[in-house]
Design a protein around this motif. Structure first.
Motif, PDB file in Angstrom:
ATOM      1  N   PHE A 111       0.835  -1.200   0.000  1.00 50.13           N
ATOM      2  CA  PHE A 111       0.000   0.000   0.000  1.00 50.13           C
ATOM      3  C   PHE A 111       0.873   1.254   0.000  1.00 50.13           C
ATOM      4  O   PHE A 111       0.624   2.205  -0.758  1.00 50.13           O
ATOM      5  CB  PHE A 111      -0.925   0.004   1.215  1.00 50.13           C
ATOM      6  N   LYS A 112       1.891   1.248   0.836  1.00 52.28           N
ATOM      7  CA  LYS A 112       2.783   2.412   0.924  1.00 52.28           C
ATOM      8  C   LYS A 112       3.540   2.613  -0.386  1.00 52.28           C
ATOM      9  O   LYS A 112       3.700   3.751  -0.861  1.00 52.28           O
ATOM     10  CB  LYS A 112       3.760   2.225   2.079  1.00 52.28           C
ATOM     11  N   PHE A 113       3.997   1.518  -0.986  1.00 47.06           N
ATOM     12  CA  PHE A 113       4.824   1.617  -2.190  1.00 47.06           C
ATOM     13  C   PHE A 113       3.997   2.082  -3.392  1.00 47.06           C
ATOM     14  O   PHE A 113       4.402   3.001  -4.120  1.00 47.06           O
ATOM     15  CB  PHE A 113       5.470   0.269  -2.492  1.00 47.06           C
ATOM     16  N   PHE A 114       2.832   1.460  -3.614  1.00 47.50           N
ATOM     17  CA  PHE A 114       2.038   1.734  -4.811  1.00 47.50           C
ATOM     18  C   PHE A 114       0.995   2.831  -4.618  1.00 47.50           C
ATOM     19  O   PHE A 114       0.390   3.281  -5.589  1.00 47.50           O
ATOM     20  CB  PHE A 114       1.344   0.452  -5.289  1.00 47.50           C
ATOM     21  N   GLY A 115       0.748   3.231  -3.386  1.00 48.28           N
ATOM     22  CA  GLY A 115      -0.213   4.302  -3.155  1.00 48.28           C
ATOM     23  C   GLY A 115      -1.657   3.853  -3.179  1.00 48.28           C
ATOM     24  O   GLY A 115      -2.554   4.645  -3.492  1.00 48.28           O
ATOM     25  N   GLY A 116      -1.894   2.568  -2.873  1.00 46.05           N
ATOM     26  CA  GLY A 116      -3.257   2.060  -2.798  1.00 46.05           C
ATOM     27  C   GLY A 116      -3.709   1.354  -4.060  1.00 46.05           C
ATOM     28  O   GLY A 116      -3.055   1.429  -5.117  1.00 46.05           O
ATOM     29  N   PRO A 117      -4.828   0.626  -4.001  1.00 44.74           N
ATOM     30  CA  PRO A 117      -5.315  -0.175  -5.127  1.00 44.74           C
ATOM     31  C   PRO A 117      -5.567   0.611  -6.416  1.00 44.74           C
ATOM     32  O   PRO A 117      -5.193   0.169  -7.501  1.00 44.74           O
ATOM     33  CB  PRO A 117      -6.625  -0.771  -4.590  1.00 44.74           C
ATOM     34  N   ARG A 118      -6.213   1.761  -6.303  1.00 38.00           N
ATOM     35  CA  ARG A 118      -6.534   2.523  -7.509  1.00 38.00           C
ATOM     36  C   ARG A 118      -5.268   2.981  -8.225  1.00 38.00           C
ATOM     37  O   ARG A 118      -5.165   2.865  -9.455  1.00 38.00           O
ATOM     38  CB  ARG A 118      -7.409   3.723  -7.155  1.00 38.00           C
ATOM     39  N   ASN A 119      -4.317   3.488  -7.471  1.00 39.31           N
ATOM     40  CA  ASN A 119      -3.073   3.948  -8.069  1.00 39.31           C
ATOM     41  C   ASN A 119      -2.301   2.774  -8.669  1.00 39.31           C
ATOM     42  O   ASN A 119      -1.663   2.903  -9.726  1.00 39.31           O
ATOM     43  CB  ASN A 119      -2.214   4.664  -7.035  1.00 39.31           C
ATOM     44  N   PHE A 120      -2.372   1.614  -8.009  1.00 40.84           N
ATOM     45  CA  PHE A 120      -1.712   0.423  -8.531  1.00 40.84           C
ATOM     46  C   PHE A 120      -2.286   0.054  -9.896  1.00 40.84           C
ATOM     47  O   PHE A 120      -1.545  -0.215 -10.849  1.00 40.84           O
ATOM     48  CB  PHE A 120      -1.889  -0.737  -7.543  1.00 40.84           C
ATOM     49  N   ARG A 121      -3.608   0.022  -9.989  1.00 40.83           N
ATOM     50  CA  ARG A 121      -4.247  -0.365 -11.253  1.00 40.83           C
ATOM     51  C   ARG A 121      -3.985   0.657 -12.362  1.00 40.83           C
ATOM     52  O   ARG A 121      -3.708   0.292 -13.513  1.00 40.83           O
ATOM     53  CB  ARG A 121      -5.751  -0.528 -11.047  1.00 40.83           C
ATOM     54  N   ASN A 122      -4.088   1.945 -12.016  1.00 38.42           N
ATOM     55  CA  ASN A 122      -4.012   2.996 -13.031  1.00 38.42           C
ATOM     56  C   ASN A 122      -2.598   3.335 -13.463  1.00 38.42           C
ATOM     57  O   ASN A 122      -2.375   3.715 -14.627  1.00 38.42           O
ATOM     58  CB  ASN A 122      -4.692   4.266 -12.524  1.00 38.42           C
ATOM     59  N   ASN A 123      -1.646   3.229 -12.547  1.00 37.47           N
ATOM     60  CA  ASN A 123      -0.293   3.702 -12.837  1.00 37.47           C
ATOM     61  C   ASN A 123       0.762   2.611 -12.907  1.00 37.47           C
ATOM     62  O   ASN A 123       1.939   2.907 -13.171  1.00 37.47           O
ATOM     63  CB  ASN A 123       0.120   4.741 -11.794  1.00 37.47           C
ATOM     64  N   TYR A 124       0.359   1.369 -12.695  1.00 39.53           N
ATOM     65  CA  TYR A 124       1.306   0.255 -12.775  1.00 39.53           C
ATOM     66  C   TYR A 124       0.750  -0.884 -13.636  1.00 39.53           C
ATOM     67  O   TYR A 124       1.273  -1.167 -14.712  1.00 39.53           O
ATOM     68  CB  TYR A 124       1.664  -0.257 -11.373  1.00 39.53           C
ATOM     69  N   LEU A 125      -0.314  -1.504 -13.168  1.00 36.50           N
ATOM     70  CA  LEU A 125      -0.828  -2.694 -13.841  1.00 36.50           C
ATOM     71  C   LEU A 125      -1.229  -2.432 -15.286  1.00 36.50           C
ATOM     72  O   LEU A 125      -1.002  -3.266 -16.170  1.00 36.50           O
ATOM     73  CB  LEU A 125      -2.018  -3.254 -13.052  1.00 36.50           C
ATOM     74  N   ARG A 126      -1.804  -1.282 -15.563  1.00 35.34           N
ATOM     75  CA  ARG A 126      -2.338  -1.027 -16.904  1.00 35.34           C
ATOM     76  C   ARG A 126      -1.252  -0.963 -17.982  1.00 35.34           C
ATOM     77  O   ARG A 126      -1.548  -1.117 -19.176  1.00 35.34           O
ATOM     78  CB  ARG A 126      -3.151   0.264 -16.917  1.00 35.34           C
ATOM     79  N   PHE A 127      -0.004  -0.777 -17.600  1.00 36.90           N
ATOM     80  CA  PHE A 127       1.070  -0.695 -18.574  1.00 36.90           C
ATOM     81  C   PHE A 127       1.511  -2.065 -19.080  1.00 36.90           C
ATOM     82  O   PHE A 127       2.166  -2.162 -20.122  1.00 36.90           O
ATOM     83  CB  PHE A 127       2.264   0.070 -17.993  1.00 36.90           C
ATOM     84  N   VAL A 128       1.183  -3.122 -18.349  1.00 37.71           N
ATOM     85  CA  VAL A 128       1.560  -4.468 -18.805  1.00 37.71           C
ATOM     86  C   VAL A 128       0.348  -5.341 -19.126  1.00 37.71           C
ATOM     87  O   VAL A 128       0.460  -6.315 -19.871  1.00 37.71           O
ATOM     88  CB  VAL A 128       2.447  -5.186 -17.773  1.00 37.71           C
ATOM     89  N   LYS A 129      -0.813  -5.015 -18.586  1.00 33.77           N
ATOM     90  CA  LYS A 129      -1.985  -5.874 -18.729  1.00 33.77           C
ATOM     91  C   LYS A 129      -2.336  -6.197 -20.188  1.00 33.77           C
ATOM     92  O   LYS A 129      -2.726  -7.333 -20.481  1.00 33.77           O
ATOM     93  CB  LYS A 129      -3.172  -5.215 -18.026  1.00 33.77           C
ATOM     94  N   PRO A 130      -2.217  -5.255 -21.117  1.00 32.90           N
ATOM     95  CA  PRO A 130      -2.548  -5.588 -22.521  1.00 32.90           C
ATOM     96  C   PRO A 130      -1.645  -6.661 -23.129  1.00 32.90           C
ATOM     97  O   PRO A 130      -1.992  -7.239 -24.161  1.00 32.90           O
ATOM     98  CB  PRO A 130      -2.357  -4.240 -23.251  1.00 32.90           C
TER      99      PRO A 130
END
Length: 233
Positions: free
Chosen positions: A210-229
């Protein structure tokens, strides 16, 4: 992009989790497979990533997502913003890179023994390999990269990736994370998939996540979405 036949596919393999049961700290066992067509050059992207790390005064850095997030081992003296910058450099590398990935996942709540975990992984690995080979006959050679970190995973790979008519399978020797950026990428993919699974099942991030990624929403929007496709479901 369309290629002629007779190509080599690299498969970089990493794992996340333990075979221990019960295990409150690890509800999933994940094997990540990063797939890359060797005809697509990556030297420029690797050099760019190395240059960024060099500008950060990191020499011979080996990306390892777990310790990076938890501020452990080689990353213990680095503050949050610097560690995030390292992660985002690797994420940018992944975003630009032409690759695909697939994750084999075993949810421990559905198994009772280590043997059942292995059986599930064996079955899913063989099915994925068979399906992928049938869908991509252009590959005449597959080269598997694994550091033999867990013997059961090594055995599953040896069993699943068997040579067959018109297909040669080779296992790279003396594989270490330091030698291959795509192996480090497989490590990052396994970590992202673990957090994605936890959030999908309504499970909380750890304090470090949580501290590193800034919470679930920030994780999905600013990290996961760059590799998910790039994921093969």
């Amino acid at each position: 992009m369309i290629f002629m036949a007779d190509a080599t596919l690299s498969v970089f393999v990493d794992e996340s989790g333990r075979f221990q049961l019960p295990d409150e700290s690890s509800q999933y066992y994940i094997v990540s497979l990063v797939l890359h067509d060797q005809r697509i050059p990556i030297d420029g992207l690797v050099a760019e990533l190395d240059r960024h790390f060099s500008e950060m005064r990191l020499s011979n850095v080996c990306f390892h997502a777990g310790p990076l997030i938890r501020q452990k081992n080689a990353f213990a003296i680095m503050d949050w913003s610097f560690r995030v910058k390292i992660f985002r450099r690797m994420l940018a590398f992944a975003h630009k890179l032409d690759f695909k990935y697939h994750c084999l996942v075993v949810e421990k709540r559905f198994v009772d023994t280590k043997e059942q975990i292995l059986e599930r992984l064996q079955r899913d690995m063989e099915k994925f390999f068979d399906d992928f080979s049938a869908a991509h006959p252009e590959y005449s050679r597959i080269k598997v990269y694994y550091d033999c970190g867990q013997t059961p995973v090594t055995n599953i790979l040896l069993s699943a990736f068997k040579p067959r008519a018109s297909l040669v399978v080779e296992f790279a020797q003396a594989v270490t994370p330091e030698r291959y950026k795509l192996f480090q990428l497989a490590d990052m993919i396994a970590t992202l998939k673990l957090i994605e699974l936890k959030l999908a099942h309504g499970e909380p991030m750890t304090h470090s996540e949580f501290k590193f990624f800034g919470g679930p929403r920030n994780f999905r929007n600013n990290y996961l979405r760059f590799v998910k496709p790039k994921e093969i479901e």
